[in-house]
Design a protein around this motif. Structure first.
Motif, PDB file in Angstrom:
ATOM      1  N   UNK A  50      28.299  72.638  59.577  1.00  0.00           N
ATOM      2  CA  UNK A  50      28.079  74.077  59.711  1.00  0.00           C
ATOM      3  C   UNK A  50      28.585  74.599  61.059  1.00  0.00           C
ATOM      4  N   UNK A  51      28.315  73.873  62.123  1.00  0.00           N
ATOM      5  CA  UNK A  51      28.757  74.315  63.453  1.00  0.00           C
ATOM      6  C   UNK A  51      30.274  74.254  63.554  1.00  0.00           C
ATOM      7  N   UNK A  52      30.873  73.186  63.027  1.00  0.00           N
ATOM      8  CA  UNK A  52      32.332  73.074  63.037  1.00  0.00           C
ATOM      9  C   UNK A  52      32.964  74.204  62.217  1.00  0.00           C
ATOM     10  N   UNK A  53      32.413  74.496  61.045  1.00  0.00           N
ATOM     11  CA  UNK A  53      32.924  75.582  60.214  1.00  0.00           C
ATOM     12  C   UNK A  53      32.816  76.929  60.897  1.00  0.00           C
ATOM     13  N   UNK A  54      31.699  77.158  61.571  1.00  0.00           N
ATOM     14  CA  UNK A  54      31.524  78.419  62.305  1.00  0.00           C
ATOM     15  C   UNK A  54      32.550  78.535  63.425  1.00  0.00           C
ATOM     16  N   UNK A  55      32.776  77.443  64.149  1.00  0.00           N
ATOM     17  CA  UNK A  55      33.763  77.465  65.244  1.00  0.00           C
ATOM     18  C   UNK A  55      35.167  77.739  64.705  1.00  0.00           C
ATOM     19  N   UNK A  56      35.540  77.082  63.616  1.00  0.00           N
ATOM     20  CA  UNK A  56      36.862  77.307  63.020  1.00  0.00           C
ATOM     21  C   UNK A  56      36.988  78.744  62.541  1.00  0.00           C
ATOM     22  N   UNK A  57      35.952  79.248  61.880  1.00  0.00           N
ATOM     23  CA  UNK A  57      35.981  80.623  61.384  1.00  0.00           C
ATOM     24  C   UNK A  57      36.108  81.648  62.501  1.00  0.00           C
TER      25      UNK A  57
END
Length: 162
Positions: A50-57
């Motif tokens: 979730x944190x990685x996805x938020x950072x990429x987004x």
């Protein structure tokens, strides 16, 4: 009774183990509890996904915003065309936004107990539907700006968006 003997009881003898095996019981554990001992259990929910996805987004969103801002500046200064919107410099960050938000929503759904594949499928559908609608609206607004028919956007009137 000393504390050591309550925490660490004496091991069972071979005859007690044989009677447990014959009865199908394993001390104070039944067969289902023994099976659960060998099932891999991951104690941490997929917060990292979730944190990685938020950072990429967020990073791809900032990139996308800068690309659109540069195109609008080019249109304002040199009357460069804004369309077509589907160029590699705008599509790549948009795909990154969709993938990042898919990972973010999928990770959050997994935290709340959804299975991995189900969570990612639901997240992908939500991300694609939202991104598709926003892409269509952005293309319409860019066409209005390019044609010179753009007026102030009234977000209270949703009829102009559909």
């Amino acid at each position: 009774m000393p504390l050591a003997t309550t925490l660490f009881p004496d091991p069972i003898t071979l005859s007690e183990a044989a009677s447990d095996a014959a009865s199908g019981m394993f001390g104070d554990l039944d067969a289902q509890e023994i099976l659960l001992e060998y099932v891999p259990y991951y104690s941490d929910p997929p917060y990292a996904v979730a944190i990685f996805g938020l950072a990429v987004g967020v990073l791809c969103g900032l990139t996308f915003a800068k690309v659109i801002q540069n195109r609008l500046e080019g249109w304002k200064q040199d009357r460069l065309t804004l369309l077509p919107l589907a160029r590699i410099e705008t599509v790549a960050p948009a795909i990154g936004i969709v993938l990042g938000i898919t990972l973010f929503i999928g990770g959050i759904l997994q935290v709340f107990g959804f299975g991995g594949a189900t969570a990612l499928l639901v997240a992908l559908l939500l991300s694609l539907l939202t991104a598709g609608g926003l892409w269509v609206q952005l293309a319409r607004l860019m066409a209005q700006v390019d044609a010179g028919t753009f007026k102030a956007v009234d977000f209270d009137n949703f009829d102009q968006f559909f």
